[in-house]
Design an enzyme around this catalytic site. Structure first.
Site, PDB file in Angstrom:
ATOM      1  N   HIS A 481       0.845  -1.189   0.000  1.00  0.00           N
ATOM      2  CA  HIS A 481       0.000   0.000   0.000  1.00  0.00           C
ATOM      3  C   HIS A 481       0.883   1.242   0.000  1.00  0.00           C
ATOM      4  O   HIS A 481       2.106   1.159   0.110  1.00  0.00           O
ATOM      5  CB  HIS A 481      -0.907   0.000   1.238  1.00  0.00           C
ATOM      6  CG  HIS A 481      -0.129   0.101   2.528  1.00  0.00           C
ATOM      7  ND1 HIS A 481       0.580  -0.977   3.044  1.00  0.00           N
ATOM      8  CD2 HIS A 481       0.097   1.142   3.372  1.00  0.00           C
ATOM      9  CE1 HIS A 481       1.180  -0.597   4.166  1.00  0.00           C
ATOM     10  NE2 HIS A 481       0.911   0.691   4.378  1.00  0.00           N
ATOM     11  N   ASP A 483       0.896   5.304   1.876  1.00  0.00           N
ATOM     12  CA  ASP A 483       0.332   5.871   3.099  1.00  0.00           C
ATOM     13  C   ASP A 483      -0.580   7.071   2.892  1.00  0.00           C
ATOM     14  O   ASP A 483      -1.309   7.431   3.817  1.00  0.00           O
ATOM     15  CB  ASP A 483       1.464   6.257   4.070  1.00  0.00           C
ATOM     16  CG  ASP A 483       2.094   5.040   4.720  1.00  0.00           C
ATOM     17  OD1 ASP A 483       1.458   3.972   4.707  1.00  0.00           O
ATOM     18  OD2 ASP A 483       3.220   5.157   5.233  1.00  0.00           O
ATOM     19  N   HIS A 553       4.722   0.019  -0.134  1.00  0.00           N
ATOM     20  CA  HIS A 553       5.452  -0.820   0.817  1.00  0.00           C
ATOM     21  C   HIS A 553       4.494  -1.773   1.516  1.00  0.00           C
ATOM     22  O   HIS A 553       3.271  -1.612   1.461  1.00  0.00           O
ATOM     23  CB  HIS A 553       6.185   0.047   1.856  1.00  0.00           C
ATOM     24  CG  HIS A 553       5.260   0.940   2.631  1.00  0.00           C
ATOM     25  ND1 HIS A 553       4.816   2.154   2.139  1.00  0.00           N
ATOM     26  CD2 HIS A 553       4.681   0.801   3.849  1.00  0.00           C
ATOM     27  CE1 HIS A 553       4.016   2.726   3.023  1.00  0.00           C
ATOM     28  NE2 HIS A 553       3.910   1.923   4.074  1.00  0.00           N
ATOM     29  N   ARG A 563       6.670  -9.316  16.463  1.00  0.00           N
ATOM     30  CA  ARG A 563       7.411  -8.197  15.864  1.00  0.00           C
ATOM     31  C   ARG A 563       6.800  -6.899  16.372  1.00  0.00           C
ATOM     32  O   ARG A 563       5.602  -6.644  16.192  1.00  0.00           O
ATOM     33  CB  ARG A 563       7.306  -8.288  14.340  1.00  0.00           C
ATOM     34  CG  ARG A 563       7.886  -7.128  13.543  1.00  0.00           C
ATOM     35  CD  ARG A 563       7.434  -7.309  12.105  1.00  0.00           C
ATOM     36  NE  ARG A 563       8.063  -6.435  11.140  1.00  0.00           N
ATOM     37  CZ  ARG A 563       7.610  -5.237  10.788  1.00  0.00           C
ATOM     38  NH1 ARG A 563       6.549  -4.729  11.393  1.00  0.00           N
ATOM     39  NH2 ARG A 563       8.226  -4.530   9.855  1.00  0.00           N
TER      40      ARG A 563
END
EC number: 1.14.11.7
Length: 609
Positions: A481, A483, A553, A563
Site C-alpha cells: 500500500h 500511506d 510498501h 514483531r
C-alpha cells in the site's frame, strides 16, 4: 422550434418539448415497463455503484462451493473498494485454495480495458497490437460517451431546492433542470476517464489515445494516420511542443506524395471538443446570470502524458538509415508539492546512517540504525506488554490485515495516562513520547524540510504469529500500500483521495526487536509485485520515507514470534496534527510542573555531526 415574439411565441417551442416527452414515454414503458421497475432509488443506485451486490454474491457462491465464481465476485467488489482489507484477504485465500490467479472483473469497462491493453503493448513496442487496442478503446469511448449523455437526461435532483417548496417560474424551472442535465453531460468526460472505485480520473485520458497512436502509426510506417492522430491530439493541446514537432516531421515524410493540408483531425474528436466547449460556455453563462455555483474543471491536464521518450525531433529533415533518432527528453511530469531533498544532519551522534534513497532503489527513503539503544528497546517492550490491547488502532479488529496474526497497539496518550495512574512506570511511559519526538526531529532534519513536521498519528504496534496457522502461508502481514493514496497496481497509479490519509507527508517505522521469523519490511514498484528493497527489522533500526505513491510498501508474513515497532506518520499541514499528541503534550507539561519525573532521555540534538 425556438420561441418567437408575442404572448404565444413560446408555443411552438413548448409543443416540441411536449412531443419529445410523449415520444420518450411511449418508447420507455413498453420496453422497460412501469417507472417503478426501472427507476431505482438513490440508495439502490449507490449500492450498485459501489458494487455491493458482489459482496453478497461472493458469500452465496461460497455456500454453493463455487469458489471460482466467488473469487471473481470478490475481485469485482474489490476493484471498486480497494480499501476493503477483508475482501483483499479473501482474494489471497482464493488464490491459495483454488489456485486461481487470473481474476475477472465482471463490471470492467471495455474501453478502459482496451486502453490499458493498448498501453501495455505500446510499452513493449508491439505497435500493431497497440494500434488495434487503442483504436478499439476510442470506438468504445465514443459509444460510452453517447450512452452517458443519454443517461443524464433522466430525473435530476434540485440540489438547492426542496421539491414541495419549489416556487420558481416556468423558465426558471426549465433552466434549473436543464443546467443540472447539462452539468451531468459535461461531466461525462470525467466519468469515462475514472476507474471503478476511484474519484480522480486518469489525467488527459482521451487526448492520450491520440498521443500514443500518433507514434505507434509512425513506427508501423503509416505516416498519414500518424499525422491525423497528431492533429487530433493538438485539438486538445495546440501548444504541445513535442507533438507539434512530431506533426512537422510527419508532414516532411509525406512531402511529394500527399498534401499534408488534406489530412484533418478526426471528426469525432472535433465534434466532442466543440460540444464540450459549448457546454462549458452555457454553464458559465448560467453561473453568472442565474446564480449557480460552478467552476470549470481541468478535464485535460497536459501533465497526464506518455511517460516515454518517443518524440521525433523536427530538426531531422530526412530519415537516417536506421530510422529517426528519438529524443531522450520526457514530457513534463507533475511538479511535486515541495522540492524534494535529503541528506541533512542526523542531529544525534549515536544515530548511524545506513542507506539513502539511491541505495534503497527509490525516492525519499533513508535507513538508520541506533536510533534507540538496546536498553531502551527492552524498556519500551515492557511498556508495550503493559498497555497494549488487541485491535487497538484497528477499530477493534484483532487481525485487520491477515487472519494469521494478532495485532495489538497503543498510543502515546494511553501510555502517559497509564504512567500517570501508576499502572506502568512513568519513566517508561514517557520514553515512548520522547523517542517518537526524537524520530520526528531526525526525519525533519534529514529530508531538509523548510517547514515544521507535525505528528499525524503515533502508534506502538506488535504483530504476533498465531500458532497452527503458518503452514503453506503465502499472504503478507501487511499488504502492499501507500500511506497517503490508494494504490492501483493495474493502472500504475496512486489515487490521492479518500479514504486514503491524503494529508500524510512522511512516514517512519522504528523497530524494537529482531527475535522473530519473517516480518521483513519491503518496498515495491507501483505494480505491488516487484520488490525494490527489503529490510530486516532489529532494535533501534528506523526506516523513513515520503508517504506518497512513490513508496509502495508492505510487511512480509511474521511466521514465528512477535514483531514490535513504533509506527509514525507525519504531516506538514498543522490542520491535521494528531489530537492525541496535542493532549500528550499537555500531560507532559503538567507532569513537568508537578515535578513528577521529567524525562531522563536526552533528546536535545547535538550542534553538528
Amino acid at each position: 422550434a425556438a420561441p418567437g415574439p408575442g404572448p404565444s411565441g413560446d408555443l411552438p417551442f413548448l409543443g416540441s418539448v411536449l412531443r419529445r416527452a410523449e415520444c420518450v414515454r411511449r418508447c420507455e414503458e413498453p420496453r422497460l415497463g412501469a417507472v417503478s421497475r426501472h427507476r431505482a432509488a438513490e440508495e439502490v443506485r449507490a449500492d450498485f455503484q459501489r458494487r455491493v451486490p458482489y459482496s453478497y454474491l461472493q458469500r452465496a457462491y461460497i455456500q454453493l462451493n463455487k469458489l471460482e465464481e466467488a473469487a471473481n465476485a470478490a475481485h469485482t467488489f474489490f476493484m471498486a473498494n480497494p480499501e476493503h482489507m477483508e475482501i483483499q484477504q479473501d482474494l489471497e485465500n482464493y488464490k491459495t485454495t483454488s489456485g486461481k490467479v487470473n481474476l475477472i472483473d465482471r463490471e470492467a469497462r471495455q474501453h478502459m480495458e482496451d486502453y490499458s491493453a493498448g498501453v501495455r503493448h505500446y510499452d513493449k513496442e508491439e505497435y500493431e497490437l497497440a494500434i488495434e487496442f487503442l483504436e478499439r478503446a476510442l470506438e468504445g469511448y465514443y459509444s460510452e460517451d453517447e450512452d452517458c449523455q443519454i443517461m443524464c437526461e433522466g430525473p435530476q435532483r434540485f440540489e438547492e431546492h426542496e421539491y414541495l417548496d419549489y416556487k420558481a417560474g416556468l423558465y426558471e424551472a426549465i433552466a434549473d433542470h436543464y443546467m443540472q442535465v447539462l452539468a451531468c453531460k459535461h461531466d461525462c468526460v470525467r466519468e469515462l476517464a475514472t476507474r471503478s472505485g476511484r474519484i480522480s480520473p486518469i489525467e488527459n485520458f482521451l487526448p492520450l489515445h491520440y498521443d500514443y497512436l500518433q507514434f505507434a502509426y509512425y513506427r508501423v510506417g503509416d505516416y498519414v494516420k500518424a499525422l491525423e492522430c497528431a492533429k487530433s491530439y493538438l485539438l486538445f493541446h495546440p501548444d504541445d511542443e513535442d507533438v507539434l514537432e512530431n506533426a512537422g516531421y510527419y508532414e516532411g515524410l509525406l512531402e511529394g506524395t500527399v498534401d499534408p493540408a488534406t489530412i484533418k483531425p478526426r471528426k469525432e474528436a472535433k465534434t466532442l471538443l466543440r460540444r464540450h466547449k459549448l457546454e462549458s460556455h452555457l454553464l458559465q453563462v448560467a453561473a453568472a446570470g442565474l446564480g449557480y455555483a460552478y467552476t470549470e474543471p481541468n478535464y485535460w491536464n497536459r501533465y497526464g502524458a506518455r511517460q516515454d521518450e518517443h518524440s521525433v525531433p523536427s530538426s531531422i529533415s530526412s530519415e537516417p538509415e536506421d530510422g529517426p533518432r528519438l529524443s531522450l527528453t520526457k514530457k513534463p511530469t507533475p511538479k511535486p508539492d515541495r522540492e524534494l531533498k535529503e541528506g541533512g544532519p542526523l542531529l544525534y551522534s549515536d544515530v548511524k546512517f545506513v542507506y539513502n534513497s539511491q541505495q534503497l532503489n527509490g525516492t525519499q527513503r533513508v535507513l538508520l540504525d541506533n536510533v534507540i539503544s538496546e536498553e531502551q528497546c527492552r524498556e519500551l517492550h515492557r511498556v508495550a506488554s503493559g498497555i497494549m490491547l488487541a485491535g487497538d488502532g484497528y477499530r477493534g479488529k484483532t487481525s485487520p490485515h491477515t487472519p494469521n496474526e494478532r495485532f495489538e497497539g497503543a498510543t502515546v496518550l494511553k501510555a502517559l495516562k497509564y504512567g500517570y495512574e501508576g499502572r506502568v512506570p512513568l519513566k517508561s511511559a514517557r520514553l515512548f513520547y520522547d523517542i517518537s519526538e526524537k524520530a520526528r526531529r531526525i526525519v525533519q532534519s534529514y529530508f531538509l524540510l523548510n517547514s515544521t513536521l507535525y505528528f499525524s498519528y503515533t502508534h506502538l504496534v506488535c504483530r504476533t504469529a498465531l500458532s497452527g496457522q503458518q503452514e503453506r502461508r503465502n499472504d503478507l502481514s501487511h499488504p502492499i500500500h501507500a500511506d497517503n493514496c490508494l494504490l492501483d497496481p493495474e493502472a500504475n497509479e496512486c489515487w490521492k483521495e479518500p479514504p486514503a490519509y491524503t494529508f500524510r507527508d512522511y512516514s517512519a517505522l522504528l523497530y524494537m526487536n529482531a527475535d522473530f521469523e519473517g516480518g521483513e519490511f519491503i518496498f515495491t514498484e507501483m505494480d505491488a509485485k516487484t520488490v525494490t528493497a527489503s529490510i530486516k527489522p532489529k532494535c533501534g533500526r528506523m526506516i523513513s520515507f515520503s508517504s506518497g505513491g512513490e513508496n509502495p510498501h508492505g510487511v512480509k508474513a511474521v511466521t514465528k514470534g512477535q514483531r514490535c515497532a513504533v509506527a509514525l506518520w507525519f504531516t506538514l499541514d498543522p490542520l491535521y496534527r494528531e489530537l492525541e499528541r496535542i493532549q500528550a503534550d499537555e500531560v507532559i507539561a503538567m507532569l513537568d510542573q508537578e515535578h513528577l519525573g521529567p524525562s531522563e532521555m536526552n533528546i536535545n540534538p547535538k550542534d553538528e555531526l
